[in-house]
Design an enzyme around this catalytic site. Structure first.
Site, PDB file in Angstrom:
ATOM      1  N   LYS A  59       0.773  -1.157  -0.246  1.00  0.00           N
ATOM      2  CA  LYS A  59       0.035   0.074  -0.080  1.00  0.00           C
ATOM      3  C   LYS A  59       0.743   1.087   0.038  1.00  0.00           C
ATOM      4  O   LYS A  59       1.631   1.475   0.914  1.00  0.00           O
ATOM      5  CB  LYS A  59      -1.129   0.044   1.436  1.00  0.00           C
ATOM      6  CG  LYS A  59      -1.871   1.217   1.265  1.00  0.00           C
ATOM      7  CD  LYS A  59      -2.184   1.584   2.366  1.00  0.00           C
ATOM      8  CE  LYS A  59      -2.818   3.138   2.790  1.00  0.00           C
ATOM      9  NZ  LYS A  59      -3.188   3.505   3.925  1.00  0.00           N
ATOM     10  N   GLY A  78      -7.645   9.463  10.160  1.00  0.00           N
ATOM     11  CA  GLY A  78      -7.948   9.468  11.437  1.00  0.00           C
ATOM     12  C   GLY A  78      -8.932  10.640  12.088  1.00  0.00           C
ATOM     13  O   GLY A  78      -9.356  10.850  13.080  1.00  0.00           O
ATOM     14  N   ALA A 115      -9.402   5.678   4.744  1.00  0.00           N
ATOM     15  CA  ALA A 115      -9.112   6.922   5.716  1.00  0.00           C
ATOM     16  C   ALA A 115     -10.570   7.872   5.828  1.00  0.00           C
ATOM     17  O   ALA A 115     -11.395   8.090   4.800  1.00  0.00           O
ATOM     18  CB  ALA A 115      -8.284   7.926   5.192  1.00  0.00           C
ATOM     19  N   GLY A 116     -10.788   7.994   7.035  1.00  0.00           N
ATOM     20  CA  GLY A 116     -12.066   9.066   7.134  1.00  0.00           C
ATOM     21  C   GLY A 116     -13.318   8.331   7.886  1.00  0.00           C
ATOM     22  O   GLY A 116     -14.059   8.812   8.246  1.00  0.00           O
ATOM     23  N   ASN A 120      -8.420   1.885  10.466  1.00  0.00           N
ATOM     24  CA  ASN A 120      -7.687   1.564  11.545  1.00  0.00           C
ATOM     25  C   ASN A 120      -8.087   2.407  12.878  1.00  0.00           C
ATOM     26  O   ASN A 120      -8.466   1.892  13.859  1.00  0.00           O
ATOM     27  CB  ASN A 120      -6.348   2.057  11.247  1.00  0.00           C
ATOM     28  CG  ASN A 120      -5.289   1.720  12.523  1.00  0.00           C
ATOM     29  OD1 ASN A 120      -4.045   1.774  12.342  1.00  0.00           O
ATOM     30  ND2 ASN A 120      -5.589   0.981  13.476  1.00  0.00           N
ATOM     31  N   THR A 121      -8.072   3.800  12.887  1.00  0.00           N
ATOM     32  CA  THR A 121      -8.520   4.495  13.863  1.00  0.00           C
ATOM     33  C   THR A 121      -9.933   4.105  14.463  1.00  0.00           C
ATOM     34  O   THR A 121     -10.253   4.323  15.646  1.00  0.00           O
ATOM     35  CB  THR A 121      -8.440   6.039  13.550  1.00  0.00           C
ATOM     36  OG1 THR A 121      -7.034   6.305  13.135  1.00  0.00           O
ATOM     37  CG2 THR A 121      -8.694   6.913  14.782  1.00  0.00           C
TER      38      THR A 121
END
Length: 327
Positions: free
Chosen positions: A170, A231, A257-258, A279-280
């Site tokens: 990635k 994040g 993301a987001g 992830n977050t």
């Protein structure tokens, strides 16, 4: 000869007959219907004793439902390998490796992103991710988190390939520390260099349909536009551009993301994304294991919703029960 009205239609029979015989003549299963004769309901137990005479008006009704078989999700393919889970999860931000392992298991993910960092030579005995998340069980996806130039990203992934033999990677090249938006000029340069070096590149990018297509055209095996800043947990901010990217792409498109919660993941999947990387949203939830389970279900639900095809939006009410056959 008798004349009978059945569900508003004129029918004739050679002679009077009981309800059972009438239903048999109509090829209707008496166990699956209800019948009204001249505005009076005929109990099913009285069908064989109730005669239908000339001029009678009958209503025969049944329950209706319908729908085709549920769409089945067959997963998605990237770099020649098929995965049943459309959720990719990161391995950072957890309180410890035990929680990392348990959250990944609860998510059902088959691909996990891993950052490449220096070994702590002052304390080489510290536990490592591979001791908790088996690379023989999960597909490791080395990423270039924290890289701000094409050279840094290429160097990092060459080291990752040497460490684990991974060619599926990635790529992300960041523009600044405040927004963590991708630097698309550097991203394009890094992607070209990696592809020329034999890597299969899944690439984090802006939600620009033109740039996304350029990345595909140079050989990236998956396009990964952001839904919102890394994040941030803001969810899908630009569904129109994501839809355009999906429509134009001939390779998998995954939101990267987001995403903040399960409904965000479902929205991304309902747009037609092939998957979601996060992830977050899991690691910083109050209960990461529960959130991992929620994300697993949201991805599955959103995909099925996309495959099923949503109903059209309408200005006014539309009755759900059909008017045809109304008593």
């Amino acid at each position: 000869m008798i004349h009978v009205t059945i569900n508003g239609e004129e029918r004739q029979f050679e002679q009077p007959l009981d309800v059972v015989s009438l239903l048999t003549a109509l090829e209707i299963d008496s166990e699956k219907v209800a019948l009204e004769r001249n505005l009076e309901i005929v109990p099913r137990s009285a069908y064989d004793a109730t005669m239908v005479a000339d001029g009678d008006k009958l209503e025969i009704v049944h329950f209706i439902g319908g729908g085709k078989d549920e769409p089945q999700d067959d997963g998605f393919e990237v770099a020649g390998k098929r995965f049943s889970s459309r959720l990719i999860v990161g391995t950072g931000k957890y309180k410890d490796f035990d929680e990392t392992r348990d959250a990944i298991a609860a998510s059902g993910a088959e691909i996990v992103t891993v950052a490449v960092r220096r070994v702590n030579i002052a304390d080489p005995g510290q536990p490592m991710l591979v001791d908790y998340v088996d690379p023989k069980t999960y597909t490791y996806l080395p990423n270039t988190a924290g890289c701000y130039t094409a050279d840094e990203a290429v160097r990092t992934l060459r080291l990752a390939r040497e460490a684990g033999g991974w060619s599926l990677v990635k790529l992300e090249v960041l523009g600044d520390q405040k927004t963590l938006y991708p630097d698309m000029v550097e991203t394009l340069a890094a992607a070209k260099a990696l592809i020329a070096d034999g890597f299969e590149v899944m690439v984090y990018c802006s939600d620009d349909p033109i740039m996304a297509k350029q990345l595909e055209d140079i050989g990236c095996c998956a396009i990964m536009p952001l839904a919102a800043p890394i994040g941030s947990g803001l969810g899908v901010q630009n569904p129109v551009n994501l839809r355009i990217i999906i429509e134009n792409a001939n390779v998998p498109v995954l939101v990267d993301a987001g995403v903040g919660t399960a409904s965000d993941a479902a929205v991304a999947m309902e747009l037609g994304c092939d998957g979601v990387l996060m992830n977050t949203a899991i690691a910083e939830a109050k209960h990461p294991i529960l959130m991992a389970q929620a994300m697993k279900l949201a991805i599955q639900s959103g995909r099925l919703s996309y495959l099923a095809g949503r109903m059209p939006k309408k200005m006014y009410a539309d009755p759900s029960s059909p008017l045809a056959g109304l008593i």
